[in-house]
Design a protein around this motif. Sequence first.
Motif, PDB file in Angstrom:
ATOM      1  N   LEU A  35       0.892  -1.023  -0.042  1.00 41.03           N
ATOM      2  CA  LEU A  35       0.512  -0.093  -0.087  1.00 41.03           C
ATOM      3  C   LEU A  35       1.264   1.126  -0.175  1.00 41.03           C
ATOM      4  CD1 LEU A  35      -2.969   1.243   0.407  1.00 41.03           C
ATOM      5  CD2 LEU A  35      -2.276   1.275   2.548  1.00 41.03           C
ATOM      6  N   ASP A  36       1.363   1.334   0.887  1.00 39.52           N
ATOM      7  CA  ASP A  36       2.924   2.526   1.074  1.00 39.52           C
ATOM      8  C   ASP A  36       3.616   2.914   0.203  1.00 39.52           C
ATOM      9  OD1 ASP A  36       2.401   2.667   3.435  1.00 39.52           O
ATOM     10  OD2 ASP A  36       4.384   1.941   4.601  1.00 39.52           O
ATOM     11  N   ILE A  82      -9.288   0.409   1.632  1.00 44.17           N
ATOM     12  CA  ILE A  82      -8.673   1.072   2.406  1.00 44.17           C
ATOM     13  C   ILE A  82      -9.113   0.903   4.166  1.00 44.17           C
ATOM     14  CG2 ILE A  82      -6.194   2.283   2.799  1.00 44.17           C
ATOM     15  CD1 ILE A  82      -6.168   2.794   0.139  1.00 44.17           C
ATOM     16  N   ILE A 126      -7.274   0.679   7.860  1.00 44.48           N
ATOM     17  CA  ILE A 126      -6.503   1.318   7.650  1.00 44.48           C
ATOM     18  C   ILE A 126      -6.703   2.297   7.643  1.00 44.48           C
ATOM     19  CG2 ILE A 126      -4.744   2.165   6.339  1.00 44.48           C
ATOM     20  CD1 ILE A 126      -4.671  -1.386   4.762  1.00 44.48           C
ATOM     21  N   TRP A 175      -2.310   5.372   5.558  1.00 46.71           N
ATOM     22  CA  TRP A 175      -1.814   5.585   4.394  1.00 46.71           C
ATOM     23  C   TRP A 175      -1.230   6.668   4.014  1.00 46.71           C
ATOM     24  CZ3 TRP A 175      -4.555   8.747   1.319  1.00 46.71           C
ATOM     25  CH2 TRP A 175      -6.427   8.974   2.141  1.00 46.71           C
TER      26      TRP A 175
END
Length: 173
Positions: free
Chosen positions: A8-9, A93, A98, A103
């Motif tokens: 995700l990063d 997300i 999260i 995020w």
Amino acid sequence: MSVRFPILDRYILVQVIGTFAAVMGVVISLMTLEHLPRLMEITRLSGHRGYIVAQTIAGLFPEYAGIGILAGLFLGVALTVRRLALRGELDVIEACGISPLRWMRFPFILAGIACILVFINQSWLMPAGEAQLDDIGRRMEVGEFGHRLPAGEFIDLGAGSVLLFRRVDASTG
């Protein structure tokens, strides 16, 4: 040793940096193109026209980059969040539990890096660029770059003065 970031990063980082680089390139290109005709007019009678224009643009680059960093970061983050929301990825997300603070970790890190870059730019690079521009202007005023004057044409020297000469001696210039 490689640093591994969660997927995700990496995904968000690639989205933000791609938009950031595109905006930065567009801002610098447009600002350069805006000043290029005036630079060409100023240096029209100079013997080293290309050198003067290149050095002037290099001296203006820190100023343009300072604007591009801020605009690029803002649009990079804003358009990435918009893109995630329009595709429904932002809902996924957040549905996974999260938090926005999690995020948005890499956009916050990029904002910190941009702050450091802007501080360095404003403190050292822009004053050095302005000093370079002043030096080029001073050297142009005293005629250090020479003059490229065509024979048989009226040359406007400014302040109501016009110069005309019939020929140039080939041996002495």
